[in-house]
Enzyme design. Sequence first.
Site, PDB file in Angstrom:
ATOM      1  N   LYS A  66       0.824  -1.226   0.000  1.00  0.00           N
ATOM      2  CA  LYS A  66       0.000   0.000   0.000  1.00  0.00           C
ATOM      3  C   LYS A  66       0.852   1.266   0.000  1.00  0.00           C
ATOM      4  CE  LYS A  66      -3.733  -2.407   2.469  1.00  0.00           C
ATOM      5  NZ  LYS A  66      -4.320  -2.750   3.779  1.00  0.00           N
ATOM      6  N   TYR A 190      -5.613  -5.175  -6.856  1.00  0.00           N
ATOM      7  CA  TYR A 190      -5.331  -5.121  -5.409  1.00  0.00           C
ATOM      8  C   TYR A 190      -4.840  -6.479  -4.893  1.00  0.00           C
ATOM      9  CZ  TYR A 190      -6.022  -4.841  -0.398  1.00  0.00           C
ATOM     10  OH  TYR A 190      -5.817  -4.909   0.964  1.00  0.00           O
ATOM     11  N   TYR A 242      -2.728  -0.156  11.526  1.00  0.00           N
ATOM     12  CA  TYR A 242      -4.148  -0.241  11.861  1.00  0.00           C
ATOM     13  C   TYR A 242      -4.372   0.237  13.296  1.00  0.00           C
ATOM     14  CZ  TYR A 242      -3.511  -3.169   7.785  1.00  0.00           C
ATOM     15  OH  TYR A 242      -3.141  -3.637   6.556  1.00  0.00           O
ATOM     16  N   VAL A 260       0.266  -8.609   6.697  1.00  0.00           N
ATOM     17  CA  VAL A 260      -0.070  -9.846   7.409  1.00  0.00           C
ATOM     18  C   VAL A 260       0.801 -11.040   7.004  1.00  0.00           C
ATOM     19  CG1 VAL A 260      -2.449  -9.247   8.024  1.00  0.00           C
ATOM     20  CG2 VAL A 260      -1.996 -10.399   5.850  1.00  0.00           C
TER      21      VAL A 260
HETATM   22  N1  GLU Z   1      -4.377  -9.270   1.738  1.00  0.00           N
HETATM   23  C1  GLU Z   1      -4.787  -8.726   2.994  1.00  0.00           C
HETATM   24  C2  GLU Z   1      -6.142  -8.119   2.828  1.00  0.00           C
HETATM   25  O1  GLU Z   1      -6.353  -7.375   1.889  1.00  0.00           O
HETATM   26  C3  GLU Z   1      -3.797  -7.703   3.444  1.00  0.00           C
HETATM   27  C4  GLU Z   1      -3.967  -7.281   4.879  1.00  0.00           C
HETATM   28  C5  GLU Z   1      -2.656  -6.867   5.551  1.00  0.00           C
HETATM   29  O2  GLU Z   1      -1.578  -7.222   5.072  1.00  0.00           O
HETATM   30  O3  GLU Z   1      -2.717  -6.192   6.580  1.00  0.00           O
HETATM   31  O4  GLU Z   1      -7.022  -8.363   3.590  1.00  0.00           O
END
Ligand code: GLU
Length: 307
Positions: A66, A190, A242, A260
């Site tokens: 991102k 995405y 987050y 993640v």
């Molecule tokens: N692929 C995960 C999602 O879009 C990424 C979330 C993350 O890395 O925090 O839910």
Amino acid sequence: MDMERLLQDVADDVRQSLGTGKVADYIPALAQVPPNQFGLAIACLDGRHASVGDADQPFSIQSISKVFTLAMVLSGRGPLVWDRVGREPSGTPFNSIVQLEHESGVPRNPLINAGAIVVTDHLIGGSSADDAVDRLVAFMRARSGSNSIGVDQQVARSESETGSRNRSLAHFMASFSNLRNPVETVLSAYFRQCALALSCRQLAQAGLFLANKGRDPQTDEMVVAPDQCRRINAVMMTCGHYDGSGDFAFRVGFPGKSGVGGGILAIVPGEASIAVWSPRLNRSGTSWTGSQALERLAARTGWSVFG
Ligand code: GLU
């Protein structure tokens, strides 16, 4: 400072925490990653590099992507994206939908899933999902100086197969006219950006322009203008983890973004870009041992954006 020594000391500091936390299990490709791996790499602006542990093992960078899509968007038709996505911490999990209804389909920030989906839509613009992914892969190869970087297609497929929540977020934003391309077009890009695979060494190198006021010291290219670079770092600082972003700022003290897959990219402006990877996560979806390692590294170097 001897960087190899520093990283070795940090690795020794955190070794006992390697069994703590839980690997992401929403797709088999992440659930099956051997959980006790640990890699750490640093790329310094003065040209020094160092790494320790599994720093050459590619892993799924997931939401760290991102940061790079945001940089690409801000380097082009950038400022317009701030009409469509905010820059406030969310205080909610990565895939939360609750705020979107209150805030009329405008996500809180570009580093939660909803916000990143808007940024990806912006990146696609009038082109196609394939074209956006090709541009992103080319961007990552240029930044990391490594042509081997690519999308792990198996992870990308699983992301799509389990992507109900992301589809919900995207449709919800589409209902508020905050997506310009069809939902499946945006998500096809995405899901692939989340499935980019890089090693710590490649990722640390790729982030170095963010420590250098937007200029890639390897290629001398101005990737983003200095003011945009400051903003990306600010958003990473306030929103990069987050609902664990405040705790990360408190404990580590420089901008970072987690994924993640267990990776974290951290930026020390004017000094270095650091990538750490260890698959077990805390409750906010940030690598448990990775964040411990960055805390130790900050303590040992005294690096902090807070003086
Ligand atoms: N692929 C995960 C999602 O879009 C990424 C979330 C993350 O890395 O925090 O839910």
